[in-house]
Design a protein around this motif. Structure first.
Motif, short mmCIF file in Angstrom:
data_model
loop_
_atom_site.label_atom_id
_atom_site.label_comp_id
_atom_site.label_asym_id
_atom_site.label_seq_id
_atom_site.Cartn_x
_atom_site.Cartn_y
_atom_site.Cartn_z
N PRO A 123 4.10 24.24 8.43
CA PRO A 123 3.21 23.46 9.30
C PRO A 123 2.92 22.10 8.69
N PRO A 124 2.52 21.13 9.49
CA PRO A 124 2.20 19.80 8.94
C PRO A 124 0.96 19.86 8.05
N MET A 125 1.04 19.19 6.92
CA MET A 125 -0.07 19.12 5.97
C MET A 125 -0.39 17.66 5.67
N ALA A 126 -1.65 17.42 5.29
CA ALA A 126 -2.05 16.06 4.87
C ALA A 126 -1.53 15.87 3.44
N PRO A 127 -0.57 14.97 3.25
CA PRO A 127 0.01 14.80 1.90
C PRO A 127 -1.03 14.26 0.91
N LEU A 128 -1.01 14.78 -0.31
CA LEU A 128 -1.93 14.32 -1.35
C LEU A 128 -1.31 13.24 -2.22
N SER A 129 -0.01 13.22 -2.32
CA SER A 129 0.67 12.19 -3.11
C SER A 129 1.47 11.30 -2.18
N PRO A 130 1.52 10.01 -2.51
CA PRO A 130 2.27 9.08 -1.64
C PRO A 130 3.77 9.34 -1.71
N SER A 131 4.42 9.13 -0.60
CA SER A 131 5.87 9.27 -0.54
C SER A 131 6.60 7.94 -0.66
N GLY A 132 5.86 6.89 -0.66
CA GLY A 132 6.46 5.56 -0.76
C GLY A 132 5.38 4.51 -0.86
N PRO A 133 5.79 3.26 -1.03
CA PRO A 133 7.19 2.81 -1.14
C PRO A 133 7.76 3.06 -2.53
N PRO A 136 0.83 -1.21 0.00
CA PRO A 136 0.00 0.00 0.00
C PRO A 136 0.86 1.27 0.00
N ASP A 137 0.29 2.33 -0.52
CA ASP A 137 0.99 3.62 -0.55
C ASP A 137 1.15 4.16 0.87
N VAL A 138 2.27 4.86 1.08
CA VAL A 138 2.57 5.48 2.36
C VAL A 138 2.65 6.99 2.16
N TYR A 139 1.98 7.73 3.04
CA TYR A 139 1.96 9.19 2.95
C TYR A 139 2.77 9.77 4.11
N GLU A 140 3.70 10.63 3.77
CA GLU A 140 4.58 11.22 4.79
C GLU A 140 4.24 12.69 4.98
N SER A 141 3.94 13.04 6.23
CA SER A 141 3.70 14.44 6.58
C SER A 141 4.95 14.98 7.26
N GLU A 142 5.22 16.25 7.01
CA GLU A 142 6.46 16.85 7.50
C GLU A 142 6.21 18.27 7.98
N ALA A 143 6.92 18.65 9.02
CA ALA A 143 6.84 20.01 9.55
C ALA A 143 8.25 20.49 9.87
N ARG A 144 8.46 21.77 9.61
CA ARG A 144 9.75 22.38 9.94
C ARG A 144 9.52 23.51 10.92
N VAL A 145 10.36 23.55 11.96
CA VAL A 145 10.22 24.55 13.01
C VAL A 145 11.60 25.12 13.32
N TYR A 146 11.60 26.43 13.55
CA TYR A 146 12.84 27.12 13.92
C TYR A 146 12.74 27.53 15.37
N VAL A 147 13.78 27.22 16.14
CA VAL A 147 13.81 27.54 17.57
C VAL A 147 14.70 28.76 17.76
N ALA A 197 5.37 8.87 8.53
CA ALA A 197 4.74 8.26 7.35
C ALA A 197 3.71 7.23 7.81
N ASN A 198 2.53 7.24 7.11
CA ASN A 198 1.47 6.30 7.43
C ASN A 198 0.61 6.10 6.19
N LYS A 199 -0.16 5.04 6.21
CA LYS A 199 -1.05 4.76 5.07
C LYS A 199 -2.15 5.80 4.97
N ASN A 200 -2.53 6.37 6.10
CA ASN A 200 -3.58 7.39 6.14
C ASN A 200 -2.93 8.77 6.19
N PRO A 201 -3.13 9.61 5.17
CA PRO A 201 -2.47 10.93 5.17
C PRO A 201 -2.93 11.82 6.32
N GLU A 202 -4.22 11.75 6.68
CA GLU A 202 -4.71 12.57 7.79
C GLU A 202 -4.08 12.14 9.11
#
Length: 526
Positions: free
Chosen positions: A418-428, A44-55, A137-142
Protein backbone atom coordinates in the motif's frame (compact mmCIF):
# COMPACT_ATOMS: atom_id res chain seq x y z
CA UNK A 1 53.71 6.17 -39.30
CA UNK A 2 54.49 9.74 -40.24
CA UNK A 3 50.76 10.55 -40.38
CA UNK A 4 50.33 9.17 -36.90
CA UNK A 5 53.26 11.21 -35.65
CA UNK A 6 51.85 14.35 -37.25
CA UNK A 7 48.47 13.70 -35.69
CA UNK A 8 50.09 13.23 -32.30
CA UNK A 9 52.10 16.44 -32.69
CA UNK A 10 48.97 18.34 -33.75
CA UNK A 11 47.06 17.04 -30.73
CA UNK A 12 49.97 17.98 -28.51
CA UNK A 13 49.96 21.49 -29.99
CA UNK A 14 46.24 21.81 -29.19
CA UNK A 15 46.82 20.73 -25.61
CA UNK A 16 49.70 23.15 -25.20
CA UNK A 17 47.55 25.92 -26.64
CA UNK A 18 44.82 25.14 -24.08
CA UNK A 19 47.43 24.98 -21.33
CA UNK A 20 48.76 28.42 -22.25
CA UNK A 21 45.19 29.77 -22.06
CA UNK A 22 44.42 27.92 -18.82
CA UNK A 23 43.33 31.12 -17.12
CA UNK A 24 40.05 30.81 -18.98
CA UNK A 25 39.56 27.42 -17.37
CA UNK A 26 39.91 29.12 -13.99
CA UNK A 27 37.46 31.87 -14.92
CA UNK A 28 34.77 29.50 -16.25
CA UNK A 29 35.06 27.03 -13.38
CA UNK A 30 34.67 29.82 -10.81
CA UNK A 31 31.75 31.30 -12.66
CA UNK A 32 29.86 28.02 -13.14
CA UNK A 33 30.83 25.67 -10.31
CA UNK A 34 29.98 27.80 -7.23
CA UNK A 35 26.63 28.85 -8.69
CA UNK A 36 25.87 25.31 -9.83
CA UNK A 37 26.89 23.80 -6.49
CA UNK A 38 24.68 26.28 -4.67
CA UNK A 39 21.73 25.58 -6.95
CA UNK A 40 22.02 21.81 -6.55
CA UNK A 41 22.44 22.07 -2.79
CA UNK A 42 19.39 24.35 -2.46
CA UNK A 43 17.15 22.03 -4.49
CA UNK A 44 14.45 20.83 -2.07
CA UNK A 45 14.14 17.16 -1.22
CA UNK A 46 11.56 15.11 -3.12
CA UNK A 47 9.65 12.26 -1.49
CA UNK A 48 8.34 9.44 -3.66
CA UNK A 49 5.43 7.27 -2.57
CA UNK A 50 4.86 3.95 -4.28
CA UNK A 51 2.20 1.26 -4.32
CA UNK A 52 2.16 -2.16 -5.92
CA UNK A 53 -1.05 -3.92 -6.90
CA UNK A 54 -1.72 -7.32 -8.42
CA UNK A 55 -4.69 -7.73 -10.75
CA UNK A 56 -6.18 -11.23 -10.55
CA UNK A 57 -8.25 -12.01 -13.65
CA UNK A 58 -8.94 -15.64 -12.80
CA UNK A 59 -12.61 -16.45 -12.21
CA UNK A 60 -14.41 -19.70 -11.45
CA UNK A 61 -17.56 -18.63 -13.32
CA UNK A 62 -15.78 -17.64 -16.50
CA UNK A 63 -15.30 -21.18 -17.93
CA UNK A 64 -18.75 -22.23 -16.69
CA UNK A 65 -20.53 -19.35 -18.44
CA UNK A 66 -18.61 -19.66 -21.68
CA UNK A 67 -21.10 -19.81 -24.54
CA UNK A 68 -24.04 -19.00 -22.24
CA UNK A 69 -23.41 -15.37 -21.35
CA UNK A 70 -21.69 -12.38 -22.92
CA UNK A 71 -18.40 -11.93 -21.06
CA UNK A 72 -15.78 -9.29 -21.66
CA UNK A 73 -12.11 -10.22 -21.65
CA UNK A 74 -10.64 -9.08 -18.29
CA UNK A 75 -7.22 -8.59 -19.86
CA UNK A 76 -8.74 -6.17 -22.35
CA UNK A 77 -10.43 -4.23 -19.55
CA UNK A 78 -7.18 -3.94 -17.59
CA UNK A 79 -5.21 -2.86 -20.66
CA UNK A 80 -7.81 -0.21 -21.47
CA UNK A 81 -7.81 1.10 -17.90
CA UNK A 82 -4.01 1.29 -17.85
CA UNK A 83 -4.06 3.36 -21.05
CA UNK A 84 -6.81 5.71 -19.86
CA UNK A 85 -5.86 6.03 -16.19
CA UNK A 86 -3.89 9.23 -16.75
CA UNK A 87 -6.46 10.82 -19.04
CA UNK A 88 -7.50 14.38 -18.27
CA UNK A 89 -10.84 13.51 -16.59
CA UNK A 90 -9.06 11.07 -14.27
CA UNK A 91 -6.28 13.57 -13.51
CA UNK A 92 -8.89 16.17 -12.61
CA UNK A 93 -10.49 13.65 -10.22
CA UNK A 94 -7.09 12.95 -8.62
CA UNK A 95 -6.35 16.68 -8.25
CA UNK A 96 -9.77 17.31 -6.72
CA UNK A 97 -9.67 14.36 -4.31
CA UNK A 98 -6.13 15.20 -3.11
CA UNK A 99 -6.98 18.96 -2.75
CA UNK A 100 -4.28 19.96 -5.20
CA UNK A 101 -6.78 22.04 -7.16
CA UNK A 102 -7.09 24.42 -4.20
CA UNK A 103 -3.60 25.72 -4.90
CA UNK A 104 -4.46 26.58 -8.50
CA UNK A 105 -5.96 30.08 -8.40
CA UNK A 106 -5.99 30.70 -12.14
CA UNK A 107 -6.72 28.67 -15.24
CA UNK A 108 -3.06 28.72 -16.20
CA UNK A 109 -2.08 27.33 -12.79
CA UNK A 110 -4.72 24.62 -13.10
CA UNK A 111 -3.45 23.60 -16.53
CA UNK A 112 0.07 23.56 -15.17
CA UNK A 113 -1.09 21.34 -12.29
CA UNK A 114 -2.78 18.84 -14.62
CA UNK A 115 0.31 18.71 -16.83
CA UNK A 116 2.54 18.20 -13.79
CA UNK A 117 0.39 15.32 -12.55
CA UNK A 118 0.40 13.72 -16.00
CA UNK A 119 4.21 13.84 -16.09
CA UNK A 120 4.81 12.90 -12.45
CA UNK A 121 2.39 10.01 -11.86
CA UNK A 122 3.98 6.81 -13.10
CA UNK A 123 2.08 3.60 -13.82
CA UNK A 124 4.19 0.76 -15.08
CA UNK A 125 4.33 -3.00 -15.11
CA UNK A 126 7.01 -4.60 -12.95
CA UNK A 127 7.76 -7.33 -15.47
CA UNK A 128 5.27 -9.90 -14.16
CA UNK A 129 1.80 -10.41 -15.59
CA UNK A 130 -0.79 -8.04 -14.10
CA UNK A 131 1.57 -6.63 -11.45
CA UNK A 132 1.61 -2.83 -11.59
CA UNK A 133 3.48 -0.10 -9.72
CA UNK A 134 2.02 3.37 -9.13
CA UNK A 135 4.44 6.07 -7.97
CA UNK A 136 4.43 9.83 -7.46
CA UNK A 137 7.10 12.22 -6.13
CA UNK A 138 6.46 15.50 -4.31
CA UNK A 139 8.11 17.79 -1.79
CA UNK A 140 5.42 16.86 0.73
CA UNK A 141 5.54 13.14 1.66
CA UNK A 142 1.92 13.11 2.83
CA UNK A 143 0.76 14.66 -0.41
CA UNK A 144 2.75 12.10 -2.37
CA UNK A 145 1.01 9.30 -0.43
CA UNK A 146 -2.42 10.90 -0.98
CA UNK A 147 -1.93 11.20 -4.74
CA UNK A 148 -0.79 7.57 -5.02
CA UNK A 149 -3.75 6.42 -2.90
CA UNK A 150 -6.24 8.35 -5.02
CA UNK A 151 -4.68 7.00 -8.21
CA UNK A 152 -4.87 3.45 -6.85
CA UNK A 153 -8.52 3.89 -5.84
CA UNK A 154 -9.34 5.29 -9.26
CA UNK A 155 -7.57 2.38 -10.92
CA UNK A 156 -9.57 -0.18 -8.92
CA UNK A 157 -12.96 1.55 -8.96
CA UNK A 158 -12.59 2.65 -12.56
CA UNK A 159 -12.19 -0.92 -13.78
CA UNK A 160 -15.25 -2.15 -11.86
CA UNK A 161 -17.24 0.95 -12.75
CA UNK A 162 -16.45 0.67 -16.44
CA UNK A 163 -17.50 -2.98 -16.43
CA UNK A 164 -20.84 -2.23 -14.79
CA UNK A 165 -21.38 0.82 -16.96
CA UNK A 166 -20.65 -1.14 -20.13
CA UNK A 167 -22.99 -3.93 -18.98
CA UNK A 168 -25.81 -1.47 -18.23
CA UNK A 169 -25.30 0.34 -21.52
CA UNK A 170 -25.33 -2.93 -23.46
CA UNK A 171 -28.50 -4.10 -21.68
CA UNK A 172 -30.24 -0.78 -22.29
CA UNK A 173 -29.26 -0.80 -25.97
CA UNK A 174 -30.50 -4.38 -26.41
CA UNK A 175 -33.81 -3.56 -24.71
CA UNK A 176 -34.32 -0.54 -26.96
CA UNK A 177 -33.56 -2.56 -30.07
CA UNK A 178 -35.77 -5.40 -28.81
CA UNK A 179 -38.73 -3.03 -28.34
CA UNK A 180 -38.19 -1.59 -31.81
CA UNK A 181 -38.00 -5.01 -33.47
CA UNK A 182 -41.04 -6.20 -31.53
CA UNK A 183 -43.04 -3.30 -32.97
CA UNK A 184 -41.70 -4.04 -36.45
CA UNK A 185 -42.50 -7.75 -36.07
CA UNK A 186 -46.08 -7.02 -35.01
CA UNK A 187 -46.55 -4.66 -37.95
CA UNK A 188 -45.05 -7.22 -40.34
CA UNK A 189 -47.35 -9.97 -39.05
CA UNK A 190 -50.37 -7.68 -39.44
CA UNK A 191 -49.41 -6.77 -43.02
CA UNK A 192 -48.94 -10.42 -43.91
CA UNK A 193 -52.29 -11.42 -42.37
CA UNK A 194 -54.14 -8.59 -44.15
CA UNK A 195 -52.54 -9.54 -47.46
CA UNK A 196 -53.54 -13.20 -47.09
CA UNK A 197 -57.13 -12.25 -46.22
CA UNK A 198 -57.32 -9.93 -49.22
CA UNK A 199 -56.13 -12.58 -51.70
CA UNK A 200 -57.39 -15.73 -49.97
CA UNK A 201 -59.16 -16.88 -53.15
CA UNK A 202 -56.00 -16.59 -55.22
CA UNK A 203 -53.66 -18.06 -52.62
CA UNK A 204 -54.75 -21.57 -51.57
CA UNK A 205 -53.75 -23.05 -48.26
CA UNK A 206 -51.35 -25.46 -49.94
CA UNK A 207 -49.44 -24.99 -53.18
CA UNK A 208 -49.21 -22.06 -55.54
CA UNK A 209 -51.86 -20.52 -57.81
CA UNK A 210 -50.74 -22.55 -60.82
CA UNK A 211 -50.81 -25.80 -58.87
CA UNK A 212 -54.38 -25.06 -57.77
CA UNK A 213 -55.34 -24.14 -61.34
CA UNK A 214 -53.85 -27.39 -62.67
CA UNK A 215 -55.67 -29.46 -60.07
CA UNK A 216 -58.99 -27.84 -61.03
CA UNK A 217 -58.38 -28.54 -64.74
CA UNK A 218 -57.50 -32.15 -63.96
CA UNK A 219 -60.63 -32.54 -61.83
CA UNK A 220 -62.79 -31.01 -64.57
CA UNK A 221 -61.38 -33.36 -67.24
CA UNK A 222 -61.87 -36.36 -64.95
CA UNK A 223 -65.46 -35.33 -64.22
CA UNK A 224 -66.27 -34.92 -67.93
CA UNK A 225 -64.81 -38.35 -68.65
CA UNK A 226 -66.85 -39.92 -65.86
CA UNK A 227 -70.03 -38.24 -67.18
CA UNK A 228 -69.35 -39.57 -70.66
CA UNK A 229 -68.76 -43.07 -69.37
CA UNK A 230 -71.92 -42.98 -67.23
CA UNK A 231 -74.04 -41.70 -70.15
CA UNK A 232 -72.72 -44.55 -72.28
CA UNK A 233 -73.70 -47.00 -69.58
CA UNK A 234 -77.13 -45.37 -69.34
CA UNK A 235 -77.65 -45.71 -73.08
CA UNK A 236 -76.74 -49.40 -72.94
CA UNK A 237 -79.19 -50.04 -70.12
CA UNK A 238 -81.96 -48.22 -71.97
CA UNK A 239 -81.41 -50.38 -75.05
CA UNK A 240 -81.44 -53.52 -72.94
CA UNK A 241 -84.65 -52.58 -71.14
CA UNK A 242 -86.48 -51.65 -74.39
CA UNK A 243 -85.03 -54.43 -76.59
CA UNK A 244 -86.28 -57.96 -77.15
CA UNK A 245 -85.21 -60.96 -75.21
CA UNK A 246 -82.14 -62.79 -76.39
CA UNK A 247 -80.60 -65.98 -75.34
CA UNK A 248 -80.05 -64.42 -71.97
CA UNK A 249 -83.77 -63.84 -71.42
CA UNK A 250 -83.56 -60.04 -70.99
CA UNK A 251 -80.20 -60.25 -69.26
CA UNK A 252 -77.34 -58.17 -70.55
CA UNK A 253 -75.23 -61.29 -70.77
CA UNK A 254 -74.43 -62.31 -74.33
CA UNK A 255 -72.85 -65.38 -75.74
CA UNK A 256 -70.19 -64.26 -78.21
CA UNK A 257 -69.70 -67.78 -79.56
CA UNK A 258 -65.95 -67.18 -79.34
CA UNK A 259 -64.16 -69.60 -77.07
CA UNK A 260 -67.51 -70.03 -75.30
CA UNK A 261 -67.01 -66.60 -73.58
CA UNK A 262 -69.78 -64.41 -72.17
CA UNK A 263 -70.08 -60.59 -72.21
CA UNK A 264 -72.11 -58.33 -69.93
CA UNK A 265 -73.12 -54.69 -69.95
CA UNK A 266 -70.36 -53.98 -67.40
CA UNK A 267 -67.43 -55.16 -69.54
CA UNK A 268 -67.06 -51.91 -71.53
CA UNK A 269 -67.34 -49.79 -68.41
CA UNK A 270 -64.78 -51.90 -66.53
CA UNK A 271 -62.39 -51.73 -69.49
CA UNK A 272 -62.80 -47.92 -69.79
CA UNK A 273 -62.45 -47.45 -66.04
CA UNK A 274 -59.30 -49.59 -65.90
CA UNK A 275 -57.82 -47.53 -68.73
CA UNK A 276 -58.70 -44.31 -66.87
CA UNK A 277 -57.24 -45.73 -63.66
CA UNK A 278 -53.94 -46.43 -65.44
CA UNK A 279 -53.76 -42.80 -66.54
CA UNK A 280 -54.49 -41.57 -63.01
CA UNK A 281 -51.76 -43.79 -61.53
CA UNK A 282 -49.27 -42.12 -63.84
CA UNK A 283 -50.10 -38.73 -62.29
CA UNK A 284 -51.06 -39.51 -58.70
CA UNK A 285 -50.49 -41.99 -55.92
CA UNK A 286 -52.91 -44.61 -54.57
CA UNK A 287 -53.93 -42.19 -51.81
CA UNK A 288 -55.22 -39.51 -54.19
CA UNK A 289 -59.02 -38.97 -53.91
CA UNK A 290 -59.62 -39.57 -57.64
CA UNK A 291 -57.63 -42.82 -57.57
CA UNK A 292 -59.51 -44.04 -54.48
CA UNK A 293 -62.88 -43.20 -56.11
CA UNK A 294 -61.94 -44.97 -59.37
CA UNK A 295 -60.81 -48.11 -57.47
CA UNK A 296 -64.09 -48.15 -55.52
CA UNK A 297 -66.15 -47.81 -58.68
CA UNK A 298 -64.14 -50.53 -60.45
CA UNK A 299 -64.59 -52.90 -57.53
CA UNK A 300 -68.35 -52.19 -57.52
CA UNK A 301 -68.65 -52.85 -61.27
CA UNK A 302 -66.76 -56.12 -60.99
CA UNK A 303 -68.97 -57.24 -58.13
CA UNK A 304 -72.11 -56.39 -60.16
CA UNK A 305 -70.71 -58.25 -63.20
CA UNK A 306 -70.05 -61.35 -61.12
CA UNK A 307 -73.51 -61.11 -59.59
CA UNK A 308 -75.15 -60.82 -63.03
CA UNK A 309 -73.17 -63.80 -64.33
CA UNK A 310 -74.30 -65.85 -61.35
CA UNK A 311 -77.90 -64.84 -62.01
CA UNK A 312 -77.49 -65.69 -65.68
CA UNK A 313 -76.20 -69.18 -64.90
CA UNK A 314 -79.05 -69.68 -62.44
CA UNK A 315 -81.52 -68.50 -65.06
CA UNK A 316 -80.09 -70.93 -67.59
CA UNK A 317 -80.94 -73.72 -65.20
CA UNK A 318 -84.45 -72.39 -64.67
CA UNK A 319 -85.20 -71.09 -68.14
CA UNK A 320 -88.77 -69.85 -68.62
CA UNK A 321 -89.24 -68.62 -65.06
CA UNK A 322 -91.28 -65.39 -65.46
CA UNK A 323 -90.77 -64.23 -61.95
CA UNK A 324 -86.99 -64.20 -62.43
CA UNK A 325 -87.41 -62.22 -65.63
CA UNK A 326 -89.47 -59.59 -63.85
CA UNK A 327 -86.89 -59.29 -61.13
CA UNK A 328 -84.08 -58.76 -63.65
CA UNK A 329 -86.05 -56.03 -65.44
CA UNK A 330 -86.71 -54.29 -62.18
CA UNK A 331 -83.00 -54.37 -61.29
CA UNK A 332 -82.10 -52.90 -64.70
CA UNK A 333 -84.52 -50.02 -64.15
CA UNK A 334 -83.07 -49.41 -60.68
CA UNK A 335 -79.53 -49.34 -62.13
CA UNK A 336 -80.67 -46.93 -64.81
CA UNK A 337 -82.14 -44.66 -62.15
CA UNK A 338 -78.91 -44.77 -60.15
CA UNK A 339 -76.85 -43.92 -63.19
CA UNK A 340 -79.15 -41.00 -63.97
CA UNK A 341 -78.65 -39.66 -60.43
CA UNK A 342 -74.90 -40.12 -60.78
CA UNK A 343 -74.91 -38.18 -64.05
CA UNK A 344 -76.80 -35.31 -62.39
CA UNK A 345 -74.33 -35.12 -59.47
CA UNK A 346 -71.34 -35.26 -61.84
CA UNK A 347 -72.76 -32.40 -63.89
CA UNK A 348 -73.10 -30.33 -60.70
CA UNK A 349 -69.46 -31.08 -59.97
CA UNK A 350 -68.53 -30.10 -63.53
CA UNK A 351 -70.35 -26.78 -63.16
CA UNK A 352 -68.49 -26.08 -59.87
CA UNK A 353 -65.10 -26.81 -61.46
CA UNK A 354 -65.91 -24.56 -64.42
CA UNK A 355 -67.02 -21.73 -62.13
CA UNK A 356 -63.80 -21.92 -60.09
CA UNK A 357 -61.66 -22.05 -63.23
CA UNK A 358 -63.42 -19.00 -64.69
CA UNK A 359 -62.81 -17.08 -61.45
CA UNK A 360 -59.11 -17.99 -61.47
CA UNK A 361 -58.75 -17.11 -65.17
CA UNK A 362 -59.97 -13.58 -64.43
CA UNK A 363 -57.18 -13.13 -61.84
CA UNK A 364 -54.39 -14.91 -63.66
CA UNK A 365 -52.75 -11.62 -64.73
CA UNK A 366 -52.49 -10.49 -61.09
CA UNK A 367 -50.82 -13.69 -59.91
CA UNK A 368 -47.15 -12.74 -60.61
CA UNK A 369 -47.54 -9.41 -58.79
CA UNK A 370 -49.39 -11.01 -55.87
CA UNK A 371 -46.81 -13.78 -55.49
CA UNK A 372 -43.97 -11.21 -55.64
CA UNK A 373 -45.61 -9.13 -52.92
CA UNK A 374 -46.20 -12.24 -50.83
CA UNK A 375 -42.56 -13.29 -51.21
CA UNK A 376 -41.40 -9.81 -50.15
CA UNK A 377 -43.73 -9.83 -47.14
CA UNK A 378 -42.55 -13.30 -46.09
CA UNK A 379 -38.91 -12.28 -46.51
CA UNK A 380 -39.40 -9.12 -44.45
CA UNK A 381 -41.26 -11.07 -41.79
CA UNK A 382 -38.57 -13.78 -41.69
CA UNK A 383 -35.71 -11.29 -41.33
CA UNK A 384 -37.50 -9.30 -38.64
CA UNK A 385 -38.41 -12.46 -36.72
CA UNK A 386 -34.84 -13.77 -36.94
CA UNK A 387 -33.41 -10.48 -35.65
CA UNK A 388 -35.98 -10.34 -32.86
CA UNK A 389 -35.17 -13.86 -31.70
CA UNK A 390 -31.43 -13.11 -31.86
CA UNK A 391 -31.87 -9.95 -29.76
CA UNK A 392 -34.03 -11.87 -27.30
CA UNK A 393 -31.26 -14.46 -26.94
CA UNK A 394 -28.64 -11.75 -26.46
CA UNK A 395 -30.79 -10.09 -23.82
CA UNK A 396 -30.93 -13.33 -21.86
CA UNK A 397 -27.14 -13.69 -22.19
CA UNK A 398 -26.59 -10.09 -21.05
CA UNK A 399 -28.85 -10.52 -18.03
CA UNK A 400 -27.07 -13.75 -17.11
CA UNK A 401 -23.69 -12.01 -17.43
CA UNK A 402 -24.93 -9.11 -15.31
CA UNK A 403 -26.07 -11.48 -12.56
CA UNK A 404 -22.70 -13.22 -12.75
CA UNK A 405 -20.91 -9.86 -12.38
CA UNK A 406 -22.94 -9.12 -9.27
CA UNK A 407 -22.28 -12.50 -7.68
CA UNK A 408 -18.61 -12.76 -8.63
CA UNK A 409 -16.17 -10.22 -10.04
CA UNK A 410 -13.94 -11.24 -12.90
CA UNK A 411 -11.20 -8.83 -11.84
CA UNK A 412 -9.88 -8.79 -8.28
CA UNK A 413 -7.28 -6.31 -7.06
CA UNK A 414 -4.78 -7.29 -4.41
CA UNK A 415 -2.70 -4.47 -2.99
CA UNK A 416 0.72 -5.96 -2.29
CA UNK A 417 2.40 -2.76 -1.07
CA UNK A 418 0.00 0.00 0.00
CA UNK A 419 1.12 3.62 -0.43
CA UNK A 420 3.11 4.97 2.51
CA UNK A 421 4.33 8.45 3.43
CA UNK A 422 8.08 8.21 2.70
CA UNK A 423 10.37 9.20 5.58
CA UNK A 424 13.53 9.59 3.53
CA UNK A 425 13.81 11.67 0.37
CA UNK A 426 14.10 9.88 -2.94
CA UNK A 427 15.68 12.79 -4.72
CA UNK A 428 17.16 14.78 -6.18
CA UNK A 429 20.38 12.87 -6.76
CA UNK A 430 22.71 15.66 -5.72
CA UNK A 431 25.88 13.63 -6.32
CA UNK A 432 25.08 13.42 -10.00
CA UNK A 433 24.11 17.10 -9.96
CA UNK A 434 27.45 18.14 -8.40
CA UNK A 435 29.32 15.98 -10.91
CA UNK A 436 27.48 17.54 -13.83
CA UNK A 437 28.18 21.04 -12.57
CA UNK A 438 31.90 20.25 -12.11
CA UNK A 439 32.11 18.74 -15.58
CA UNK A 440 30.33 21.69 -17.16
CA UNK A 441 32.59 24.18 -15.39
CA UNK A 442 35.83 22.50 -16.45
CA UNK A 443 34.62 21.54 -19.92
CA UNK A 444 33.40 25.06 -20.69
CA UNK A 445 36.77 26.46 -19.55
CA UNK A 446 38.71 24.01 -21.72
CA UNK A 447 36.45 24.73 -24.69
CA UNK A 448 36.87 28.51 -24.27
CA UNK A 449 40.64 28.15 -23.92
CA UNK A 450 40.80 26.01 -27.05
CA UNK A 451 38.68 28.48 -29.01
CA UNK A 452 40.84 31.45 -28.03
CA UNK A 453 44.03 29.52 -28.76
CA UNK A 454 42.77 28.93 -32.26
CA UNK A 455 41.66 32.54 -32.77
CA UNK A 456 44.90 33.90 -31.31
CA UNK A 457 47.44 31.13 -31.88
CA UNK A 458 50.81 30.97 -30.11
CA UNK A 459 53.86 29.37 -31.73
CA UNK A 460 55.28 26.69 -29.50
CA UNK A 461 57.53 24.75 -31.88
CA UNK A 462 59.77 25.82 -34.76
CA UNK A 463 57.95 23.46 -37.11
CA UNK A 464 54.79 25.50 -36.64
CA UNK A 465 56.57 28.57 -38.11
CA UNK A 466 57.85 26.54 -41.06
CA UNK A 467 54.35 25.16 -41.78
CA UNK A 468 52.90 28.67 -41.64
CA UNK A 469 55.57 30.53 -43.75
CA UNK A 470 57.12 27.68 -45.80
CA UNK A 471 60.55 29.01 -44.78
CA UNK A 472 63.03 26.82 -42.95
CA UNK A 473 63.99 27.77 -39.39
CA UNK A 474 67.74 28.03 -39.14
CA UNK A 475 67.92 28.71 -35.39
CA UNK A 476 66.31 30.49 -32.45
CA UNK A 477 67.41 32.80 -29.64
CA UNK A 478 66.36 32.83 -26.00
CA UNK A 479 64.26 35.57 -24.40
CA UNK A 480 66.20 38.22 -22.55
CA UNK A 481 63.89 38.01 -19.50
CA UNK A 482 63.71 34.22 -19.41
CA UNK A 483 63.92 34.06 -15.65
CA UNK A 484 61.08 36.53 -15.26
CA UNK A 485 58.96 34.54 -17.69
CA UNK A 486 59.60 31.34 -15.77
CA UNK A 487 58.58 33.00 -12.53
CA UNK A 488 55.41 34.31 -14.15
CA UNK A 489 54.53 30.89 -15.55
CA UNK A 490 55.20 29.29 -12.18
CA UNK A 491 52.94 31.77 -10.45
CA UNK A 492 50.22 31.12 -12.95
CA UNK A 493 50.59 27.38 -12.45
CA UNK A 494 50.27 27.81 -8.69
CA UNK A 495 47.16 29.93 -9.11
CA UNK A 496 45.67 27.30 -11.45
CA UNK A 497 46.44 24.48 -9.07
CA UNK A 498 45.01 26.36 -6.10
CA UNK A 499 41.87 27.20 -8.06
CA UNK A 500 41.39 23.61 -9.15
CA UNK A 501 42.11 22.37 -5.61
CA UNK A 502 39.47 24.64 -4.13
CA UNK A 503 36.90 23.57 -6.73
CA UNK A 504 37.62 19.87 -6.28
CA UNK A 505 37.70 20.25 -2.48
CA UNK A 506 34.28 21.88 -2.53
CA UNK A 507 32.99 19.14 -4.80
CA UNK A 508 34.43 16.44 -2.51
CA UNK A 509 32.92 18.01 0.60
CA UNK A 510 29.51 18.29 -1.02
CA UNK A 511 29.57 14.71 -2.31
CA UNK A 512 30.79 13.39 1.05
CA UNK A 513 28.07 15.27 2.89
CA UNK A 514 25.43 13.84 0.56
CA UNK A 515 26.74 10.30 1.00
CA UNK A 516 26.76 10.65 4.78
CA UNK A 517 23.20 12.00 4.74
CA UNK A 518 21.98 9.08 2.62
CA UNK A 519 23.66 6.55 4.90
CA UNK A 520 22.21 8.28 7.95
CA UNK A 521 18.66 8.05 6.55
CA UNK A 522 19.30 4.41 5.69
CA UNK A 523 20.38 3.59 9.24
CA UNK A 524 17.53 5.49 10.86
CA UNK A 525 14.72 3.94 8.79
CA UNK A 526 16.16 0.51 8.29
Amino acid sequence: MQDLQKTFELLLDYLKGVWVKKRYVIVCSWLICPIGFLYVASTPDVYESEARVYVDTRSVLQPLLQGLAIRENPQTEIAMMVKTLLSRPNLEIIARESDLDIRATTSADYEKLITSLSNSIKLKSTGRDNLYTISYANKNPELAKTVVQETLDLFVEGTHGNTRKDSDSATQFIEEQLAEYETRLTASEQRLADFKRKYSDVMPNQGSFYQNYGQLETGLAQTKLTIKETEQQMQTLTEQIGGGKSKSDNFSVRDTNVNNSLTTRYDSRIEALESNLDQLMLKFTELHPDVIEANGLLKSLKEQREKELEEYYADEKNNGNSEQIGTIASELRLEASRLQSLISSLKVRQTDYETKLDALKQKIDLVPQIEAELTALNRDYGITKSKYEELLSRKESAELAKKADVSSEDVKFRVIDPPMAPLSPSGPNRIIGYSIVLFLGLASGVALAFLISQLNPILIRANQLTSMTSYPVLGFVSHLNLEKIKKTNKARLIVFLISCSVIFTAYSLLVTTEILEVNLYARIFS
